[in-house]
Design a protein around this motif. Structure first.
Motif, PDB file in Angstrom:
ATOM      1  N   PHE A  66      -6.049  11.101  -0.229  1.00  0.00           N
ATOM      2  CA  PHE A  66      -4.889  10.795  -0.919  1.00  0.00           C
ATOM      3  C   PHE A  66      -4.847   9.058  -0.796  1.00  0.00           C
ATOM      4  CE2 PHE A  66      -3.084  15.195   0.401  1.00  0.00           C
ATOM      5  CZ  PHE A  66      -3.533  15.746  -1.063  1.00  0.00           C
ATOM      6  N   HIS A  67      -6.097   8.705  -1.084  1.00  0.00           N
ATOM      7  CA  HIS A  67      -5.923   7.024  -1.100  1.00  0.00           C
ATOM      8  C   HIS A  67      -5.322   6.954  -2.445  1.00  0.00           C
ATOM      9  CE1 HIS A  67      -8.980   5.262   1.685  1.00  0.00           C
ATOM     10  NE2 HIS A  67      -8.336   6.282   2.116  1.00  0.00           N
ATOM     11  N   LYS A  68      -5.379   7.504  -3.397  1.00  0.00           N
ATOM     12  CA  LYS A  68      -4.942   7.306  -4.862  1.00  0.00           C
ATOM     13  C   LYS A  68      -4.493   8.478  -5.278  1.00  0.00           C
ATOM     14  CE  LYS A  68      -5.551   2.660  -4.479  1.00  0.00           C
ATOM     15  NZ  LYS A  68      -5.922   2.766  -3.052  1.00  0.00           N
ATOM     16  N   PRO A  69      -3.659   8.522  -6.385  1.00  0.00           N
ATOM     17  CA  PRO A  69      -3.222   9.767  -7.282  1.00  0.00           C
ATOM     18  C   PRO A  69      -4.251  10.134  -8.168  1.00  0.00           C
ATOM     19  CG  PRO A  69      -1.410   7.755  -7.396  1.00  0.00           C
ATOM     20  CD  PRO A  69      -2.663   7.326  -6.891  1.00  0.00           C
ATOM     21  N   PRO A  70      -4.009  11.329  -8.912  1.00  0.00           N
ATOM     22  CA  PRO A  70      -5.018  11.922  -9.476  1.00  0.00           C
ATOM     23  C   PRO A  70      -5.350  11.523 -10.795  1.00  0.00           C
ATOM     24  CG  PRO A  70      -2.947  13.185  -9.790  1.00  0.00           C
ATOM     25  CD  PRO A  70      -2.638  11.957  -8.859  1.00  0.00           C
ATOM     26  N   LEU A  71      -4.859  10.699 -11.568  1.00  0.00           N
ATOM     27  CA  LEU A  71      -4.925  10.512 -13.210  1.00  0.00           C
ATOM     28  C   LEU A  71      -6.229  10.088 -13.461  1.00  0.00           C
ATOM     29  CD1 LEU A  71      -3.826  10.430 -15.701  1.00  0.00           C
ATOM     30  CD2 LEU A  71      -3.000   7.869 -15.571  1.00  0.00           C
ATOM     31  N   PHE A  72      -6.838   9.265 -12.527  1.00  0.00           N
ATOM     32  CA  PHE A  72      -8.242   8.755 -12.702  1.00  0.00           C
ATOM     33  C   PHE A  72      -9.332  10.059 -12.661  1.00  0.00           C
ATOM     34  CE2 PHE A  72     -12.511   7.405 -11.831  1.00  0.00           C
ATOM     35  CZ  PHE A  72     -12.853   6.389 -12.462  1.00  0.00           C
ATOM     36  N   LYS A 186      -2.171   4.704  -9.808  1.00  0.00           N
ATOM     37  CA  LYS A 186      -2.345   3.903  -8.614  1.00  0.00           C
ATOM     38  C   LYS A 186      -1.380   3.783  -7.856  1.00  0.00           C
ATOM     39  CE  LYS A 186      -5.574   0.191  -6.823  1.00  0.00           C
ATOM     40  NZ  LYS A 186      -6.065  -0.975  -7.305  1.00  0.00           N
ATOM     41  N   GLY A 187      -0.228   4.746  -8.009  1.00  0.00           N
ATOM     42  CA  GLY A 187       0.804   4.692  -7.044  1.00  0.00           C
ATOM     43  C   GLY A 187       2.173   3.449  -7.656  1.00  0.00           C
ATOM     44  N   TYR A 244       1.325   9.022   4.650  1.00  0.00           N
ATOM     45  CA  TYR A 244      -0.037   8.633   4.414  1.00  0.00           C
ATOM     46  C   TYR A 244      -0.182   7.892   3.306  1.00  0.00           C
ATOM     47  CZ  TYR A 244      -4.974   8.365   3.890  1.00  0.00           C
ATOM     48  OH  TYR A 244      -6.262   7.872   4.013  1.00  0.00           O
ATOM     49  N   PHE A 245       0.307   8.644   2.247  1.00  0.00           N
ATOM     50  CA  PHE A 245       0.064   7.947   0.906  1.00  0.00           C
ATOM     51  C   PHE A 245       1.140   6.746   0.531  1.00  0.00           C
ATOM     52  CE2 PHE A 245       1.409   7.640  -3.787  1.00  0.00           C
ATOM     53  CZ  PHE A 245       0.046   7.584  -4.216  1.00  0.00           C
TER      54      PHE A 245
END
Length: 538
Positions: A66-72, A186-187, A244-245
């Motif tokens: 969960f460092h970054k969201p899932p779009l990539f 990226k949030g 965390y996120f």
């Protein structure tokens, strides 16, 4: 762009220009291996999403990441579902982000500035080495840069259209849609940065009435409808997700000094100047002294200056800085460079120099890709299993005292690998490295982490089983793991090697005992395999 009989310059058809932009950005996307750690990490997470069938939870080695969201990962996994694990598909999210940024810049300036400003700004942008390489680097920076650029330009176009009593709601809805995409890319910066740029622009240009567009309820409903479900689903599934996120990965990372890549406040100034050569050299060319007063900044000029300043200042504040963070500043910088080039000069006089600069800049782009391909390829990307050998469905893969992000991608692994390390010590290590990434991911699913992260006390129970284990580690791993004398060395490249361990048909826990082992014949060092082998090679 071509000249008509009346001396005016006309724009190429937008669809053809956009197609040319994407073709240019794709031209060398296949040519070099993934770089460690970023490209290997994000490509492997996307491939894991495809293989697992779980399109909600991004996973690093099977653990929630969960460092970054899932779009990539969604875009990359969808591309690899068609092409398989190939480099250009892993980089497609970045290419799309760059294409969106360049296309949005051209279409906006074509409508609200001049044709030649629009075309030259776009040419400057897509042939700038910084932008070109960012488009061909598989991480999240260029994708969110494209979303931010489209959000700013669509919202500014909506504000200008509303003032002129032209249709504006579709433009504003598009801005909110790209803000949602930026949030999923990226949030919070996908929303915060465009809002900051637009609010300052409205205040500086005295568009107080336009500020109401920032609270347009249909737009916010669209944003929440598109981006909200994933965040809600993750919070419901993992109660620790929000802390965390949002708290750790956004606010603590922004304010803390405990992360890697610490640089001074000035860091991005030489980055922008150096990585945008040769186009940036036009900024140093003296202005023409024609006796006229310098024209006042237009509304579009103000937008570009504010956009550039907000991005650079925002990312200069935290101590932790990466070069790619400042990619959203490149579209306005391209506009300002193009404006400087065109100021007070006729196109007829400029064309030879513009052609030369464009060709030189494009050549630098390709040369940079070639240099990275030759000199910067990480050893693990060249580690191929010999022809005829492959990881079977029942086999397991164990990495020794390190995690090679590229191996799951290049070996096209469908299951998480096991990782051997001192995990008790790693759990208390606060350094920002691969161990911390995996330990943090394991906290969301401790049971799965317990079966994936192997401590040295569990080594015999893990390897002394009636099926094959493929081992990957530093080529000198035998110094710290003498039991590797029982394994067959199957591949090596520079500092990385792979072994095949047959296990124990009887699950004998003493299968790793070096003292009782029969003499093991020495294996010759293998010749590095060409990149045409099996297991995910092109």
């Amino acid at each position: 762009m071509k000249r008509t009989g009346n001396g005016r310059w006309t724009s190429p058809q937008p669809l053809w220009l956009i197609a040319a932009i994407f073709a240019w950005l794709l031209v060398t996307a296949w040519a070099r291996p993934l770089m460690a750690p970023d490209e290997g990490r994000y490509a492997s997470v996307a491939l894991s999403m495809l293989h697992s069938g779980d399109w909600l939870v991004p996973r690093l080695d099977g653990l929630p990441f969960f460092h970054k969201p899932p779009l990539f990962y969604w875009i990359g996994a969808a591309a690899m579902a068609v092409t398989g694990p190939v480099e250009w598909a892993a980089r497609l999210p970045s290419i799309l982000g760059a294409g969106v940024a360049a296309s949005a810049l051209f279409l906006f300036l074509r409508r609200w500035s001049t044709v030649r400003q629009a075309l030259l700004s776009t040419v400057v942008l897509v042939t700038t080495p910084f932008f070109f390489l960012g488009a061909q680097f598989a991480n999240l920076d260029m994708l969110v840069a494209g979303c931010i650029s489209a959000t700013v330009l669509l919202a500014a176009a909506a504000a200008l259209a509303r003032e002129r009593a032209e249709p504006w709601r579709a433009l504003l809805a598009g801005a909110y849609l790209f803000a949602a995409a930026g949030l999923l890319a990226k949030g919070l910066i996908g929303v915060v940065l465009p809002v900051g740029v637009l609010l300052i622009w409205c205040l500086v240009t005295r568009r107080a009435a336009v500020l109401r567009l920032s609270v347009w309820l249909p737009g916010w409903a669209l944003l929440l409808l598109v981006a909200g479900p994933w965040f809600v689903a993750m919070q419901m599934k993992y109660p620790e997700f929000f802390d965390y996120f949002v708290i750790t990965q956004h606010f603590r990372r922004f304010a803390s000094s405990g992360f890697n890549n610490q640089h001074g406040f000035w860091f991005y100034l030489p980055v922008l100047a150096g990585f945008t050569l040769p186009w940036f050299a036009w900024v140093l060319v003296p202005r023409r002294k024609d006796g006229d007063a310098r024209p006042r900044l237009s509304d579009i000029d103000w937008l570009m200056w504010i956009w550039l300043a907000v991005i650079v200042v925002f990312f200069s504040l935290p101590r932790s800085k990466l070069v790619g963070y400042v990619l959203p500043a490149l579209p306005p910088l391209a506009y300002l460079i193009a404006q400087r080039v065109l100021a007070g000069r006729s196109m007829e006089a400029l064309l030879p120099r513009l052609r030369a600069t464009t060709l030189a800049s494009a050549a630098v782009c390709v040369a940079c890709v070639a240099a990275i391909t030759i000199y910067e390829a990480p050893p693990a990307t060249r580690l191929r299993l010999p022809a005829g050998q492959a990881v079977a469905a029942d086999d397991q893969v164990l990495m020794l005292d390190s995690y090679f992000y590229e191996i799951p991608f290049y070996w096209n692994l469908r299951k998480p690998v096991l990782v051997l390390d001192d995990w008790k010590a790693a759990a208390t290590d606060t350094r920002d490295n691969w161990r911390k990434e995996i330990v943090d991911a394991g906290r969301f699913e401790p049971a799965r982490a317990a079966s994936t992260l192997v401590d040295r006390t569990q080594l015999a129970a893990t390897l002394c089983v009636p099926h094959t284990t493929w081992l990957v580690g530093p080529s000198n791993s035998q110094l710290t793991n003498p039991w590797l004398t029982h394994a067959q060395l199957v591949a090596a490249h520079q500092s990385v090697a792979a072994w095949r361990f047959a296990g124990s048909a009887t699950s004998d826990p003493r299968c790793l005992d070096v003292e009782t082992a029969a003499p093991t014949p020495s294996f010759p060092q293998p010749t590095p395999q060409p990149a045409t082998g099996t297991n995910g090679d092109d």
